[in-house]
Motif scaffolding. Structure first.
Motif, PDB file in Angstrom:
ATOM      1  N   THR A 156      32.802   1.662  60.347  1.00 38.08           N
ATOM      2  CA  THR A 156      32.326   2.170  61.536  1.00 38.08           C
ATOM      3  C   THR A 156      33.732   3.441  61.987  1.00 38.08           C
ATOM      4  O   THR A 156      34.713   2.877  61.904  1.00 38.08           O
TER       5      THR A 156
ATOM      6  N   ASP B 286      32.548  14.751  70.045  1.00 39.54           N
ATOM      7  CA  ASP B 286      31.715  15.431  69.195  1.00 39.54           C
ATOM      8  C   ASP B 286      31.507  16.968  69.240  1.00 39.54           C
ATOM      9  O   ASP B 286      31.140  17.416  69.872  1.00 39.54           O
TER      10      ASP B 286
ATOM     11  N   ASP C  65      20.373  10.641  62.574  1.00 38.91           N
ATOM     12  CA  ASP C  65      20.748  11.006  63.947  1.00 38.91           C
ATOM     13  C   ASP C  65      19.999  10.140  65.137  1.00 38.91           C
ATOM     14  O   ASP C  65      18.951  10.426  65.488  1.00 38.91           O
TER      15      ASP C  65
ATOM     16  N   LEU D   3      24.556   7.288  56.751  1.00 35.87           N
ATOM     17  CA  LEU D   3      25.544   7.683  57.839  1.00 35.87           C
ATOM     18  C   LEU D   3      24.450   7.589  59.114  1.00 35.87           C
ATOM     19  O   LEU D   3      23.584   8.399  59.304  1.00 35.87           O
TER      20      LEU D   3
ATOM     21  N   LEU E 222      24.414   8.096  63.218  1.00 32.49           N
ATOM     22  CA  LEU E 222      25.380   8.747  64.361  1.00 32.49           C
ATOM     23  C   LEU E 222      24.698   8.250  65.631  1.00 32.49           C
ATOM     24  O   LEU E 222      23.691   8.291  66.067  1.00 32.49           O
TER      25      LEU E 222
ATOM     26  N   ILE F  14      30.089   6.812  64.276  1.00 35.56           N
ATOM     27  CA  ILE F  14      29.609   7.008  63.013  1.00 35.56           C
ATOM     28  C   ILE F  14      29.721   5.699  62.117  1.00 35.56           C
ATOM     29  O   ILE F  14      30.762   5.262  62.047  1.00 35.56           O
TER      30      ILE F  14
ATOM     31  N   ALA G 271      33.584  11.849  59.220  1.00 38.22           N
ATOM     32  CA  ALA G 271      34.024  11.946  60.656  1.00 38.22           C
ATOM     33  C   ALA G 271      34.978  12.721  61.164  1.00 38.22           C
ATOM     34  O   ALA G 271      34.739  13.470  62.234  1.00 38.22           O
TER      35      ALA G 271
END
Length: 427
Positions: free
Chosen positions: A285, A291, A364, A383, A385, A394, A416
């Motif tokens: 993580t 962001d 996402d 991955l 988000l 992430i 990242a």
């Protein structure tokens, strides 16, 4: 002066050993370290070495004999002639008188402690000891501690066996000033311990402050001992903890307690589903303070006409993989789209045709209330988000054979960085 050859304790719960064969004969010259005989217990067959240079004499037991632990079975003498000085066998009955000396009592290592379980004796009958020598290990519900002898002299009596629980304050050993002619061995089951006198000797000093230690982490899983605990030496517990070994599996398999370092070999040989499962997947993580992808999406739409936000995410993810081309599946708002990302500008990214297996899944969840994920490995690295701490979190999850540890760290670090400052990574 002759050196005694005794039946060793090859396991903490061992009472006797069987002589398989003598490797030297009476009268043979021997060197310190030479194998004298083979002894068999319920756990292993081992060679016992000579304690000194000299000649093997006064052999007291033949091959095939079962000999109590601690009994003298031969001498290593200065000459090949029998010395006729083998000491008498220790008295083992409760009728044997106890020798005079300093009483060693079960210490109280905690205010609410009533008993202590003897994990192992570090000294045997007749052994010389100094006041600071470790005499035995005791386990309570708080910790496993080493306890010192508390006096100089010789071990004249052991009144409890390893694995037995002795009440706090009861005498469990006696240290005499002179070497005892007839040391006494008893067990609590036979009424061996002595109740404290009105003015008992002070408890031996514990070597360490009795505080809980990481070694006790394994004890929470104990299932076989009567009071729900696993008995093991501190070193065995420490090594098991460091190596991710579960001592409970030895107990479940029926291995006798208490466990020692040698028992870890048997544990390593056992299939360990828990260790295999933990090692079969990776989870990393990264938490970002900001962001930067939102501003990047607006810039790309205004300056390059790229309005598909999922395609842009796929491009950032593919670039982080470090491949010339990749298929990225983006999941958001309950929908899933696969993109073919070639090397080159983001304008070349297109939706994949047919059902192509993805190289990477990008999930996402920034618009959801999910803050942490731990879903396990899937067919491709994932991955995810999520919002976190006013910034972005992430999470990378994958099978161990999908990415090496280094590749997993590189992928998450690269992605990242691109999510925090997309333009910096594109320029």
């Amino acid at each position: 002066m002759p050196h005694e050859v005794i039946m060793p304790a090859l396991g903490m719960a061992q009472d006797t050993g069987k002589i398989v064969s003598w490797l030297k004969s009476a009268g043979d010259a021997v060197k310190a370290g030479d194998a004298l005989f083979e002894v068999e217990t319920d756990k292993a067959t081992m060679e016992v070495e000579s304690p000194a240079d000299g000649y093997l004499t006064d052999v007291q037991a033949e091959a095939g004999a079962d000999v109590p632990v601690g009994q003298v079975i031969a001498l290593v003498s200065d000459t090949a002639e029998s010395s006729a000085t083998v000491p008498a066998e220790p008295a083992t009955t409760n009728d044997a008188p106890l020798p005079d000396g300093k009483a060693v009592i079960m210490p109280a290592l905690g205010m609410a402690q009533d008993t202590g379980v003897i994990v192992a004796w570090h000294k045997g009958l007749g052994d010389p000891v100094a006041a600071g020598d470790i005499l035995f290990e005791v386990e309570t519900d708080k910790a496993t501690m080493e306890v010192e002898a508390g006096a100089d002299g010789f071990v004249a009596a052991l009144l409890a066996q390893a694995t037995e629980a002795a009440p706090v304050g009861d005498t469990i050993a006696i240290i005499s000033a002179e070497k005892p002619a007839n040391p006494v061995q008893r067990s609590i089951a036979d009424g061996g311990v002595l109740k404290p006198a009105p003015t008992p000797d002070p408890a031996p000093k514990a070597k360490d402050d009795p505080k809980p230690t990481p070694q006790k982490a394994t004890k929470a899983h104990a299932v076989t001992s009567p009071d729900g605990r696993i008995l093991a030496s501190p070193k065995a517990r420490r090594l098991a903890l460091e190596q991710g070994l579960d001592l409970n599996r030895l107990a479940q398999a029926g291995h006798p307690q208490p466990f020692h370092v040698a028992d870890l070999e048997a544990l390593r040989a056992m299939p360990n589903q828990n260790v295999e499962t933990a090692a079969s997947s990776r989870r990393l993580t990264a938490d970002l303070p900001m962001d930067g992808s939102g501003a990047f999406m607006e810039w790309a739409a205004e300056n390059a006409g790229l309005t598909d936000a999922n395609a842009l995410l796929a491009g950032l993810a593919a670039a982080s993989l470090g491949r010339d081309a990749a298929t990225i599946t983006v999941e958001s708002f309950g929908q899933s789209r696969a993109y073919t990302v070639p090397a080159g500008p983001f304008s070349a990214i297109a939706e994949a045709e047919g059902e192509t297996a993805p190289d990477l899944i990008l999930r996402d969840l920034r618009m959801s209330r999910v803050s942490t994920v731990h879903l396990g490995a899937e067919d491709a690295p994932v991955l995810t988000l999520t919002q976190g701490g006013g910034g972005l979190s992430i999470t990378l999850e994958c099978a161990a054979d999908a990415l090496s540890a280094g590749e997993a760290v590189s992928l998450l670090s690269q992605f990242a960085g691109r999510m925090e400052q997309p333009l910096r990574h594109l320029l």
